[in-house]
Design a protein around this motif. Structure first.
Motif, mmCIF file in Angstrom:
data_model
loop_
_atom_site.group_PDB
_atom_site.id
_atom_site.type_symbol
_atom_site.label_atom_id
_atom_site.label_comp_id
_atom_site.label_asym_id
_atom_site.label_seq_id
_atom_site.Cartn_x
_atom_site.Cartn_y
_atom_site.Cartn_z
ATOM 1 N N LYS A 73 8.714 14.841 -0.222
ATOM 2 C CA LYS A 73 8.664 13.737 -1.270
ATOM 3 C C LYS A 73 9.295 12.760 -0.279
ATOM 4 C CE LYS A 73 9.971 11.723 -5.297
ATOM 5 N NZ LYS A 73 10.638 11.948 -6.857
ATOM 6 N N VAL A 74 8.749 11.518 0.281
ATOM 7 C CA VAL A 74 9.022 10.553 1.070
ATOM 8 C C VAL A 74 9.243 9.695 0.083
ATOM 9 C CG1 VAL A 74 8.569 8.998 3.451
ATOM 10 C CG2 VAL A 74 7.808 11.924 3.279
ATOM 11 N N TYR A 75 10.039 8.528 0.685
ATOM 12 C CA TYR A 75 10.676 7.108 0.189
ATOM 13 C C TYR A 75 10.259 6.400 0.396
ATOM 14 C CZ TYR A 75 13.151 11.124 -2.883
ATOM 15 O OH TYR A 75 13.101 12.734 -3.392
ATOM 16 N N ALA A 76 9.820 4.972 -0.686
ATOM 17 C CA ALA A 76 9.940 3.925 0.387
ATOM 18 C C ALA A 76 11.499 3.544 0.837
ATOM 19 C CB ALA A 76 9.143 2.964 -1.142
ATOM 20 N N ARG A 77 12.106 3.518 -0.758
ATOM 21 C CA ARG A 77 13.635 3.105 -0.515
ATOM 22 C C ARG A 77 14.370 3.991 -0.081
ATOM 23 N NH1 ARG A 77 13.059 -1.244 -4.644
ATOM 24 N NH2 ARG A 77 11.523 -2.867 -3.730
ATOM 25 N N GLU A 78 15.965 3.735 0.643
ATOM 26 C CA GLU A 78 16.915 4.731 1.151
ATOM 27 C C GLU A 78 17.304 5.262 -0.759
ATOM 28 O OE1 GLU A 78 19.241 3.764 4.123
ATOM 29 O OE2 GLU A 78 17.168 3.145 6.055
ATOM 30 N N ARG A 79 17.233 3.932 -0.919
ATOM 31 C CA ARG A 79 18.169 4.216 -2.460
ATOM 32 C C ARG A 79 17.704 5.333 -3.157
ATOM 33 N NH1 ARG A 79 17.332 0.253 -6.791
ATOM 34 N NH2 ARG A 79 15.665 -0.560 -6.349
ATOM 35 N N HIS A 80 16.351 5.421 -3.510
ATOM 36 C CA HIS A 80 15.869 6.372 -4.131
ATOM 37 C C HIS A 80 16.399 7.844 -3.211
ATOM 38 C CE1 HIS A 80 13.879 2.663 -5.671
ATOM 39 N NE2 HIS A 80 13.865 3.595 -6.156
ATOM 40 N N LYS A 129 2.426 2.089 -0.706
ATOM 41 C CA LYS A 129 0.971 1.744 0.698
ATOM 42 C C LYS A 129 1.365 2.910 1.167
ATOM 43 C CE LYS A 129 -0.839 -0.533 4.758
ATOM 44 N NZ LYS A 129 -0.589 -1.474 5.854
ATOM 45 N N ILE A 130 0.548 4.264 1.742
ATOM 46 C CA ILE A 130 0.657 5.171 2.275
ATOM 47 C C ILE A 130 0.035 4.757 4.079
ATOM 48 C CG2 ILE A 130 1.468 8.058 1.939
ATOM 49 C CD1 ILE A 130 0.970 7.696 -0.363
ATOM 50 N N ASN A 131 1.144 5.434 4.626
ATOM 51 C CA ASN A 131 0.809 6.017 6.055
ATOM 52 C C ASN A 131 0.635 6.914 6.537
ATOM 53 O OD1 ASN A 131 0.041 5.549 9.289
ATOM 54 N ND2 ASN A 131 1.383 4.755 9.647
ATOM 55 N N ASN A 132 -0.351 8.076 6.969
ATOM 56 C CA ASN A 132 -0.275 9.511 6.698
ATOM 57 C C ASN A 132 -1.053 10.038 7.920
ATOM 58 O OD1 ASN A 132 0.203 12.441 6.537
ATOM 59 N ND2 ASN A 132 -0.222 12.567 4.673
ATOM 60 N N PRO A 133 0.039 10.048 9.243
ATOM 61 C CA PRO A 133 -1.053 10.544 10.670
ATOM 62 C C PRO A 133 -0.475 12.051 10.749
ATOM 63 C CG PRO A 133 1.254 9.378 11.269
ATOM 64 C CD PRO A 133 1.319 9.079 9.673
ATOM 65 N N THR A 134 -0.821 12.848 9.996
ATOM 66 C CA THR A 134 -0.311 13.788 10.075
ATOM 67 C C THR A 134 -1.615 14.727 9.130
ATOM 68 O OG1 THR A 134 1.093 14.591 7.319
ATOM 69 C CG2 THR A 134 2.432 13.353 9.624
ATOM 70 N N ARG A 135 -1.743 16.089 8.652
ATOM 71 C CA ARG A 135 -2.601 17.254 8.372
ATOM 72 C C ARG A 135 -1.732 16.931 7.027
ATOM 73 N NH1 ARG A 135 0.558 20.235 10.523
ATOM 74 N NH2 ARG A 135 0.642 22.079 10.491
ATOM 75 N N TYR A 136 -0.985 16.802 6.537
ATOM 76 C CA TYR A 136 -0.453 17.053 4.631
ATOM 77 C C TYR A 136 -1.013 16.755 4.283
ATOM 78 C CZ TYR A 136 3.202 19.114 8.451
ATOM 79 O OH TYR A 136 4.273 19.655 9.265
ATOM 80 N N GLU A 137 -1.256 17.594 2.829
ATOM 81 C CA GLU A 137 -2.175 16.436 2.140
ATOM 82 C C GLU A 137 -1.574 16.401 0.929
ATOM 83 O OE1 GLU A 137 -4.045 19.331 -1.548
ATOM 84 O OE2 GLU A 137 -3.333 20.066 -0.359
ATOM 85 N N MET A 165 6.127 21.335 12.866
ATOM 86 C CA MET A 165 6.394 21.266 11.637
ATOM 87 C C MET A 165 6.660 19.815 10.733
ATOM 88 S SD MET A 165 6.913 24.408 8.594
ATOM 89 C CE MET A 165 8.529 24.488 7.483
ATOM 90 N N ASP A 166 7.983 19.664 11.555
ATOM 91 C CA ASP A 166 8.858 18.194 11.098
ATOM 92 C C ASP A 166 8.403 16.942 10.928
ATOM 93 O OD1 ASP A 166 8.608 18.366 14.135
ATOM 94 O OD2 ASP A 166 11.592 18.510 13.508
ATOM 95 N N ASP A 167 6.547 17.127 11.691
ATOM 96 C CA ASP A 167 6.355 15.535 11.972
ATOM 97 C C ASP A 167 5.341 14.959 10.716
ATOM 98 O OD1 ASP A 167 4.050 17.337 11.238
ATOM 99 O OD2 ASP A 167 2.713 16.690 12.818
ATOM 100 N N TYR A 168 5.969 15.588 9.405
ATOM 101 C CA TYR A 168 6.389 14.396 8.609
ATOM 102 C C TYR A 168 7.067 12.866 8.740
ATOM 103 C CZ TYR A 168 10.732 17.471 8.020
ATOM 104 O OH TYR A 168 12.346 18.177 7.898
ATOM 105 N N HIS A 169 8.100 13.223 9.230
ATOM 106 C CA HIS A 169 8.638 12.551 9.187
ATOM 107 C C HIS A 169 8.078 11.229 10.033
ATOM 108 C CE1 HIS A 169 11.794 15.274 10.932
ATOM 109 N NE2 HIS A 169 12.387 14.554 10.040
ATOM 110 N N LYS A 170 6.745 11.330 10.727
ATOM 111 C CA LYS A 170 6.315 10.138 10.619
ATOM 112 C C LYS A 170 5.619 9.527 9.652
ATOM 113 C CE LYS A 170 4.215 12.612 15.187
ATOM 114 N NZ LYS A 170 3.833 13.104 15.626
ATOM 115 N N ILE A 171 6.046 10.005 8.080
ATOM 116 C CA ILE A 171 5.007 9.657 7.079
ATOM 117 C C ILE A 171 5.492 8.210 6.694
ATOM 118 C CG2 ILE A 171 3.617 9.697 4.547
ATOM 119 C CD1 ILE A 171 3.941 12.686 6.116
ATOM 120 N N THR A 172 5.373 7.892 5.982
ATOM 121 C CA THR A 172 6.048 5.932 5.933
ATOM 122 C C THR A 172 5.573 5.660 4.599
ATOM 123 O OG1 THR A 172 4.691 4.931 7.094
ATOM 124 C CG2 THR A 172 5.775 5.078 7.833
ATOM 125 N N VAL A 173 6.510 5.142 3.895
ATOM 126 C CA VAL A 173 5.672 4.379 2.303
ATOM 127 C C VAL A 173 6.180 3.693 2.319
ATOM 128 C CG1 VAL A 173 6.233 5.257 -0.135
ATOM 129 C CG2 VAL A 173 5.684 7.270 1.638
#
Length: 192
Positions: free
Chosen positions: A43-50, A15-23, A1-9
């Motif tokens: 919620k996956v952020y592009a920048r750590e500060r946000h 630009k979103i890279n979502n190699p998971t099944r999450y909608e 369930m924690d494969d959301y770590h693989k999502i990048t923005v």
């Protein structure tokens, strides 16, 4: 369930890279939101500060019913409560008036933001969510501790476009005459 770590923005065009099944359920200026279970989203952020800014604001609101509950925070993600419902804009669009229970919750929300120490006593109408029980919650708090709005000016502008501002101001005057006078004065003078 924690494969959301693989999502990048990435910030470039979000630009979103979502190699998971999450909608993907939403995206904005700072990041993208994915539903990861029946009652949670990330919620996956592009920048750590946000991510840091929003986690600080959400942390202040964890004892309040107006913000989503937080379950996990990383450098570029926040796992939080998924609010199933519709935006306030979609909820109000077909209506000729704002139902009193909703108007009361809106007044409470803006007063609660001030009580929690938010500097932005405002919310985009699309960031106010009416859940299935008729409760209103606020999402997207990246700028809640950065932007300075002393009254809900963006929300009032949106109500004006829906032709519901006069109705809400009348309800506010009945519910909280002092707050009505305060906000009306700021609105009339253009104070942020």
């Amino acid at each position: 369930m924690d494969d959301y770590h693989k999502i990048t923005v990435e910030k470039t065009g979000l630009k979103i890279n979502n190699p998971t099944r999450y909608e993907l359920i939403g995206k904005g200026v700072q990041g993208a939101v994915f539903r990861i279970s029946e009652d949670r989203c990330v919620k996956v952020y592009a920048r750590e500060r946000h991510c840091l800014k929003e986690s600080e604001a959400l942390n202040l609101g964890q004892h309040s019913a107006i913000v989503p509950k937080v379950f996990d925070v990383g450098a570029k993600y926040i796992v939080m409560e998924y609010i199933k419902g519709q935006s306030m804009k979609d909820y109000l669009q077909p209506l000729a008036i704002i139902p009193d229970p909703i108007a009361k919750q809106l007044v409470f929300i803006f007063k609660e933001m001030k009580r929690m120490g938010f500097t932005r006593i405002d919310a985009s109408i699309r960031h106010l969510i009416v859940n299935e029980q008729g409760e209103v919650k606020v999402i997207d708090h990246v700028n809640s501790l950065k932007t300075r709005h002393l009254w809900p000016m963006d929300f009032f502008k949106a109500l004006g476009k829906l032709k519901l501002l006069d109705t809400f101001l009348y309800q506010l005057k009945e519910m909280d005459p002092d707050l009505y006078c305060e906000w009306k004065a700021m609105m009339d003078t253009g104070v942020n």
